[in-house]
Design a protein around this motif. Structure first.
Motif: not given
Length: 265
Positions: A241-263
């Protein structure tokens, strides 16, 4: 009024992108929807970040066509983005633009929006420019393992530098457009979040993303159910079920989590 103007601008850009074959029909509809929210709720600064991602990623996907021709069999989709790709890359950004309506003065909403776009921009730049690396990439889970160009989870020096550059571009714009008293911090937070998201994308690609195998060409690929040659592909690893579109979505979500943690730190 701003929402109406956002809708008209999004509709125009989606139409032009469709005519330029950067989007197919479903992708144009999805882009009009996401663009309406981002342009209409966020305004000009938010639109600039989204357009920077879309224009640069579309341009890079068309660049170096000869070098990329042999890699098309690896990827599940081409440069004409469909709705899945639009929501995969822009879904998180659209969510934060909608949050801006309810929290118009919260800096973390802007940081989350920018970090999500920095992540998918970083990933796109790494994918599109990594092909220029003179040597084959190495698997992110095992840097001693050399893999073919275009292999999910493969990373290279040029690809990583391209990822950093793509993230930094969004970081620079995020810092300069928001008008904060501390633009340097915004730049580093967004840039690092974007780079982290891109590397997380590669990690998912090398571990749990659904991958298939073409018995005829003897090639690993993301394409399913049919390979470029027309042969039915066979699932060999990852979650189906984990295709490239969901991986890209996860990419954006993980970037947000890391940015907010750093902030917060």
């Amino acid at each position: 009024m701003q929402l109406l103007l956002g809708f008209l601008l999004a509709l125009l850009i989606a139409f032009l992108a469709y005519k330029a074959h950067s989007l197919n029909k479903s992708g144009a509809v999805a882009a009009a929807f996401t663009g309406t929210i981002i342009f209409g709720v966020g305004g000009l600064s938010w639109a600039i970040l989204l357009l920077t991602f879309f224009i640069t990623s579309s341009a890079l996907s068309r660049a170096f066509k000869k070098r990329k021709a042999k890699l098309e069999e690896k990827f599940s989709k081409g440069h004409e983005r469909d709705a899945g790709q639009v929501f995969g890359n822009g879904g998180i950004a659209t969510f934060f633009a909608a949050l801006h309506y309810f929290y118009p003065n919260e800096p973390w909403v802007w940081v989350g929006f920018a970090a999500s776009l920095a992540a998918v921009n970083a990933d796109t730049w790494a994918t599109e420019l990594g092909v220029l690396n003179p040597n084959p990439p190495r698997m992110i889970t095992n840097l001693t393992k050399v893999v073919e160009k275009g292999t999910s989870g493969g990373i290279s020096l040029i690809g990583t530098l391209a990822s950093l550059t793509g993230s930094a571009l969004i970081g620079i714009l995020a810092a300069s457009l928001y008008g904060t008293a501390d633009p340097v911090s915004v730049f580093f937070i967004v840039t690092l979040g974007g780079l982290a998201g891109s590397l997380f994308d590669s990690l998912l690609g090398g571990t749990v993303q659904a991958m298939y195998f073409c018995p005829t060409d003897q090639k690993e690929t993301e394409k399913h159910p049919l390979h470029t040659c027309g042969t039915e592909t066979v699932h060999i690893r990852g979650w189906t079920w984990l295709d490239n579109d969901l991986v890209n979505f996860s990419c954006g979500a993980f970037g947000v989590v890391v940015a907010l943690i750093i902030a917060m730190l």
